[in-house]
Design an enzyme around this catalytic site. Structure first.
Site, PDB file in Angstrom:
ATOM      1  CG  HIS A   1      -8.466 -37.319  -8.923  1.00  0.00           C
ATOM      2  ND1 HIS A   1      -7.332 -36.578  -8.642  1.00  0.00           N
ATOM      3  CD2 HIS A   1      -8.521 -38.300  -7.984  1.00  0.00           C
ATOM      4  CE1 HIS A   1      -6.725 -37.091  -7.583  1.00  0.00           C
ATOM      5  NE2 HIS A   1      -7.426 -38.133  -7.173  1.00  0.00           N
ATOM      6  NE  ARG A   2      -7.431 -35.904  -4.669  1.00  0.00           N
ATOM      7  CZ  ARG A   2      -6.151 -35.748  -4.364  1.00  0.00           C
ATOM      8  NH1 ARG A   2      -5.676 -34.529  -4.154  1.00  0.00           N
ATOM      9  NH2 ARG A   2      -5.344 -36.784  -4.252  1.00  0.00           N
TER      10      ARG A   2
ATOM     11  CE  LYS B   1      -7.361 -40.177   1.095  1.00  0.00           C
ATOM     12  NZ  LYS B   1      -6.477 -40.674   0.004  1.00  0.00           N
TER      13      LYS B   1
ATOM     14  CG  ASP C   1     -10.491 -37.964  -1.637  1.00  0.00           C
ATOM     15  OD1 ASP C   1     -10.169 -39.126  -1.926  1.00  0.00           O
ATOM     16  OD2 ASP C   1     -10.199 -36.974  -2.344  1.00  0.00           O
TER      17      ASP C   1
ATOM     18  CG  ASP D   1      -6.176 -34.145 -11.398  1.00  0.00           C
ATOM     19  OD1 ASP D   1      -6.833 -34.949 -10.730  1.00  0.00           O
ATOM     20  OD2 ASP D   1      -5.022 -33.771 -11.077  1.00  0.00           O
TER      21      ASP D   1
ATOM     22  CG  HIS E   1      -6.732 -36.193  -0.769  1.00  0.00           C
ATOM     23  ND1 HIS E   1      -5.432 -36.125  -0.304  1.00  0.00           N
ATOM     24  CD2 HIS E   1      -6.801 -37.327  -1.513  1.00  0.00           C
ATOM     25  CE1 HIS E   1      -4.757 -37.164  -0.748  1.00  0.00           C
ATOM     26  NE2 HIS E   1      -5.555 -37.910  -1.493  1.00  0.00           N
TER      27      HIS E   1
ATOM     28  CD  GLU F   1      -9.525 -42.578  -2.023  1.00  0.00           C
ATOM     29  OE1 GLU F   1      -8.495 -42.857  -1.379  1.00  0.00           O
ATOM     30  OE2 GLU F   1      -9.519 -41.968  -3.099  1.00  0.00           O
TER      31      GLU F   1
ATOM     32  CD  GLU G   1     -11.633 -39.466  -5.696  1.00  0.00           C
ATOM     33  OE1 GLU G   1     -11.124 -39.998  -4.693  1.00  0.00           O
ATOM     34  OE2 GLU G   1     -11.317 -38.322  -6.085  1.00  0.00           O
TER      35      GLU G   1
END
Length: 272
Positions: A39-40, A142, A68, A266, A81, A140, A66
């Site tokens: 995640h990120r 945003k 953003d 994470d 993000h 993603e 992932e």
């Protein structure tokens, strides 16, 4: 003699049932593998949405990371993000009000730990350049309503990097804004898309599930919504499920027991 031949045939059939070729067993094992999605990047160990976090994800052997994406004042796709730079940099202001040069001048690492001082806000192009062939990437979109045309720009970046065709690594585009997901899908249908779902006590209706399945390959809900029934419903619609965001081993284990296809976390090392 007939009994002997019959016995041989029976033995051969049994062998076929119980002794599959190694290639078949390996293929089934790979198909059943639960994807680890950082995640990120591996944001539990490095500042989110930075090259350091993506590198950590690769080092920890996550299947995808992932990111953003948003758009700078001068129309560049950048990886961050929040819609402002205040939380994750030493600057302030809205992403869409800052040029790429202004965004790149900010320190995006010190807030996490001093050892990451000097980390920059990456561009989508830089991430694709460095990690194409090294990792899958879950992109993603945003707040797309703030950035008219962002779907087309993302599609152009993927085409420029030859990532709009099937490859060994996965490229997936997702958003909470399902209109944006459909817009991207209409521009570049060869790239799989997913719908992000915020927590909703009512769950996902049959009508919504049917609609999602008309264009999306993935339904990615809050982990709080996930149980075996939801997983089965998503699978019944020929889609896969990647819940978010796992920050403890207990949650990871519960999702694995529910039969999910991937876990957004994470901490990539929590997925075993």
């Amino acid at each position: 003699m007939k009994k002997f031949v019959s016995a041989l045939l029976t033995a051969a059939m049994m062998a076929g049932l119980f002794f599959q070729p190694v290639e078949t067993v390996q293929a089934e094992k790979n198909e059943n593998k639960v994807l680890t999605i950082a995640h990120r990047g591996a944001s539990g160990y490095a500042p989110e949405n930075t090259m350091a976090a993506f590198e950590k994800s690769v080092d920890m052997k996550a299947d995808l990371f992932e990111i953003d994406v948003q758009m700078s004042k001068d129309g560049e796709i950048v990886v961050i993000h929040d819609t402002t730079v205040d939380r994750t940099t030493n600057g302030s202001g809205k992403v869409k009000k800052l040029t790429l040069e202004e965004l790149r001048s900010l320190d995006a690492g010190s807030w996490f730990r001093e050892e990451f001082a000097g980390e920059k806000i990456p561009t989508l192009s830089e991430v694709l350049d460095k990690y194409r062939g090294k990792s899958g990437i879950l992109i993603e979109i945003k707040s797309p309503s703030l950035y008219p045309g962002i779907e087309k720009k993302i599609a152009e970046e993927l085409k420029e990097h030859n990532l709009h065709k099937p490859h060994n690594e996965k490229i997936i585009v997702q958003s909470f804004n399902h209109d944006s997901v459909q817009t991207f899908h209409s521009i570049l249908p060869s790239v799989p898309v997913g719908v992000l779902i915020g927590y909703n006590e009512a769950g996902i209706s049959s009508e919504e599930m049917n609609e999602f399945s008309s264009y999306a390959e993935y339904v990615n809900p809050s982990k709080k919504m996930v149980d075996e029934d939801l997983v089965d419903r998503i699978h019944d619609h020929d889609m896969e499920i990647h819940p978010w965001t796992v920050r403890d081993r207990k949650s990871a284990d519960a999702l694995l027991d529910a039969g999910v296809d991937g876990i957004i976390t994470d901490y990539p090392d929590y997925i075993e």
